[in-house]
Design a protein around this motif. Structure first.
Motif, PDB file in Angstrom:
ATOM      1  N   ILE A  42      -4.413  -6.232  -1.458  1.00  0.00           N
ATOM      2  CA  ILE A  42      -5.550  -5.549  -2.073  1.00  0.00           C
ATOM      3  C   ILE A  42      -6.273  -4.809  -0.961  1.00  0.00           C
ATOM      4  N   ARG A  43      -6.713  -3.595  -1.264  1.00  0.00           N
ATOM      5  CA  ARG A  43      -7.373  -2.760  -0.260  1.00  0.00           C
ATOM      6  C   ARG A  43      -8.592  -2.086  -0.879  1.00  0.00           C
ATOM      7  N   PHE A  44      -9.662  -2.042  -0.080  1.00  0.00           N
ATOM      8  CA  PHE A  44     -10.865  -1.302  -0.461  1.00  0.00           C
ATOM      9  C   PHE A  44     -11.080  -0.231   0.586  1.00  0.00           C
ATOM     10  N   ASP A  45     -11.203   1.024   0.151  1.00  0.00           N
ATOM     11  CA  ASP A  45     -11.343   2.149   1.075  1.00  0.00           C
ATOM     12  C   ASP A  45     -12.754   2.723   1.096  1.00  0.00           C
ATOM     13  N   GLY A  46     -13.724   1.934   0.639  1.00  0.00           N
ATOM     14  CA  GLY A  46     -15.104   2.404   0.596  1.00  0.00           C
ATOM     15  C   GLY A  46     -15.487   2.964  -0.753  1.00  0.00           C
TER      16      GLY A  46
END
Length: 165
Positions: A42-46
């Protein structure tokens, strides 16, 4: 089927900074931990949360499927992970090629890794002079491995691999 074909390198100097086009902050974590099986990230890029499914095929080619998920669900998943990695991702244009530089934060600081995505494994690449050692395929440098075994926990002999050449 989506294939990710990429090569990865350590950085030896700051000359890459003149090629930056933009940057983002990334936080990511993993829901699976077996490098030899499907990896769920899982990734959050802002702005957005994305779930990715990755599986190594051969050499430096992987299957990669990525899906945007609702932010409320992404936040819930991220807050329930044991550990995440944070990095500043810089996008570069060098000799009409797109490169990415990840500058790791917190437990993986001061690690910097350059990546280039290719169309095929045999594709020739002119390597910029800011690159050091190639780390493509070295498992201890994968983001998943850095989540489980951050740079701050490496033994001195393992840190020698980071020396600039």
């Amino acid at each position: 089927m989506t294939l990710e074909i990429e090569r990865r390198f350590l950085i030896k100097n700051d000359q890459w900074k003149e090629f930056i086009t933009h940057k983002i902050l990334i936080e990511q974590g993993y829901l699976s931990y077996d490098l030899d099986d499907w990896i769920t990230r899982i990734r959050f890029d802002g702005k957005n949360f994305k779930i990715a499914l990755k599986k190594h095929i051969k050499n430096f080619t992987n299957y990669e499927y990525e899906y945007k998920i609702p932010n409320s669900e992404g936040k819930k998943i991220m807050t329930n992970l044991k550990s995440t990695i944070k990095k500043e991702r810089f996008f570069l244009e060098v000799d009409q090629r797109s490169w990415i530089i990840d500058c790791f934060k917190e437990k993986n600081f001061p690690l910097e890794i350059a990546e280039i995505e290719l169309n095929e494994e045999k594709e020739e690449v002119i390597l910029p002079n800011f690159l050091s050692k190639e780390i493509t395929g070295l498992k201890k440098f994968t983001n998943l491995s850095l989540t489980k075994n951050p740079l701050s926990q490496w033994k001195k002999k393992d840190l020698k691999n980071l020396k600039k050449k």
